[in-house]
Write an enzyme that holds these catalytic residues in place. Structure first.
Site, PDB file in Angstrom:
ATOM      1  N   LYS A  56       0.847  -1.191   0.000  1.00 37.69           N
ATOM      2  CA  LYS A  56       0.000   0.000   0.000  1.00 37.69           C
ATOM      3  C   LYS A  56       0.889   1.250   0.000  1.00 37.69           C
ATOM      4  CE  LYS A  56       1.256   1.173   4.074  1.00 37.69           C
ATOM      5  NZ  LYS A  56       2.061   2.408   4.090  1.00 37.69           N
ATOM      6  N   TYR A 108      -2.824   4.709   6.807  1.00 33.32           N
ATOM      7  CA  TYR A 108      -3.229   3.936   7.981  1.00 33.32           C
ATOM      8  C   TYR A 108      -4.336   4.653   8.749  1.00 33.32           C
ATOM      9  CZ  TYR A 108       0.870   0.889   7.480  1.00 33.32           C
ATOM     10  OH  TYR A 108       1.798  -0.008   7.030  1.00 33.32           O
TER      11      TYR A 108
END
Length: 392
Positions: free
Chosen positions: A159, A244
């Site tokens: 990611k 996140y």
């Protein structure tokens, strides 16, 4: 991101022995297999399902090739692959001959399983490699995921999935065309403390969530690294650890945000942050009325996921790092087993691949594209000073 855990599964896990008893439940149709770290030996124990049948396929491990041998591959993924039950380190792709020699010797990787970026496509002929894990700068994800799919391999991509939603869609389309599955490196979706706060929020254990704080930042080192180059990273801390915080707000509420406002901080080190933001803030509004406030930074440390609810609160701090994570609620500490995040993630993905199951939506390319779309909306909100409607 609704949590669809079953009571029978919860009862089963509670009846397991020490360590496994505290493991929270999988989300959104996770396969029943889970590997739990023994607290004394640090090794993984294979569980059985409620019928007493072994989970996973003992003796059959998928071969993973790591593309890019930087810090994350060297210090986290490769060591984790020495602990996994469903997969193994089978090959590497690197443009540095010295690294190739080092890894071949350290991990006993055969020469025929070592590729550089020019010979990468020959991996299609290698039956020893089942999965390609792309661990490259963000701008390179699209190319190598597409090429991996065209080579007939399943793919795991770090990611953020890519820099633009369009690139994400190209990756999804390539894997679909090749009839291969695409997972994104959302390791925390397999991590017990994280799954527990997902459960607390989505099941409204403390009542409806009113407010979320989800923030992640650190002081970055080498100013010449690729993360400081917009063309390679797509942005600064938002594209690195800010994702996140975006994920955290989404998975504790179980909702998708309907609007966002955002602000860049003034640059205190303008020479260092010539191309990317230094620190930024954003606010999501959710359909339920819950709101979230987030910070990400490359000059200050923060790592917290906190939810204030109608009848109490819960938090993780640290919340997003490689562990161990720690949590507490208004009723006391959160107790969960400590696991190797990367091993749990790769084992979880590869178990589904071995079983021929469709990967759960929240760890696939669709989820990756949703996050990248939100990251770009945050930038748009900060650049324009306007509230961005996310319903469209």
């Amino acid at each position: 991101m609704k949590n669809q855990q079953s009571n029978s599964r919860r009862t089963f896990l509670r009846n397991l022995g020490t360590g496994a008893s505290a493991l929270s439940l999988p989300l959104l149709g996770y396969a029943d297999n889970q590997f739990v770290q023994n607290e004394t030996s640090g090794l993984y124990s294979l569980l059985t399902n409620p019928n007493g049948e072994p989970l996973g396929q003992p003796g059959r491990k998928l071969g993973i090739a790591l593309v890019g041998l930087g810090y994350y591959s060297k210090n986290l993924l490769a060591p984790a692959l020495q602990e996994t039950k469903n997969c193994r380190l089978a090959g590497i792709v690197t443009g540095t001959p010295a690294k190739a020699e080092e890894w071949m010797k350290k991990y006993n990787i055969p020469k025929e399983n070592v590729y550089d970026y020019k010979t990468f496509d020959r991996i299609a002929d290698n039956k020893d490699i089942d999965v390609i894990y792309v661990v490259l700068p963000n701008s390179m994800h699209e190319e190598y995921v597409v090429r991996a799919a065209q080579a007939g391999k399943h793919v795991i991509c770090e990611k953020p999935m890519a820099i633009t939603p369009k690139a994400c869609q190209n990756m999804i389309d390539a894997c679909k065309k090749a009839n291969k599955q695409l997972a994104i490196g959302y390791r925390l979706h397999y991590e017990p403390f994280t799954k527990e706060v997902m459960r607390l929020g989505q099941e409204k254990v403390f009542g409806p969530i009113k407010f979320v704080e989800a923030s992640d930042g650190f002081r970055i080192g080498d100013p010449t690294q690729w993360r400081m180059k917009k063309a390679m990273a797509g942005g600064g801390p938002l594209m690195d650890v800010g994702i996140y915080a975006v994920q955290g707000a989404r998975y504790v509420t179980g909702e998708e945000p309907i609007s966002v406002t955002a602000q860049f901080s003034p640059k205190t080190e303008p020479e260092k942050f010539k191309e990317v933001e230094e620190t930024m803030f954003w606010q999501f509004q959710f359909p339920s009325g819950a709101v979230s406030n987030s910070t990400t930074s490359y000059t200050a440390g923060v790592e917290r996921l906190y939810a204030s609810c109608e009848k109490g609160w819960f938090e993780l701090s640290p919340a997003f790092g490689y562990g161990p994570l720690k949590g507490r609620t208004s009723k006391g500490p959160i107790e969960q087993p400590v696991v190797n995040h990367q091993a749990m993630h790769m084992d979880g993905v590869c178990n589904d691949l071995l079983a021929g199951k469709k990967l759960p939506d929240h760890v696939t390319g669709g989820e990756g594209k949703r996050d990248v779309t939100l990251l770009q909306a945050i930038y748009q909100a900060a650049e324009t000073g306007k509230k961005i409607n996310l319903r469209a």
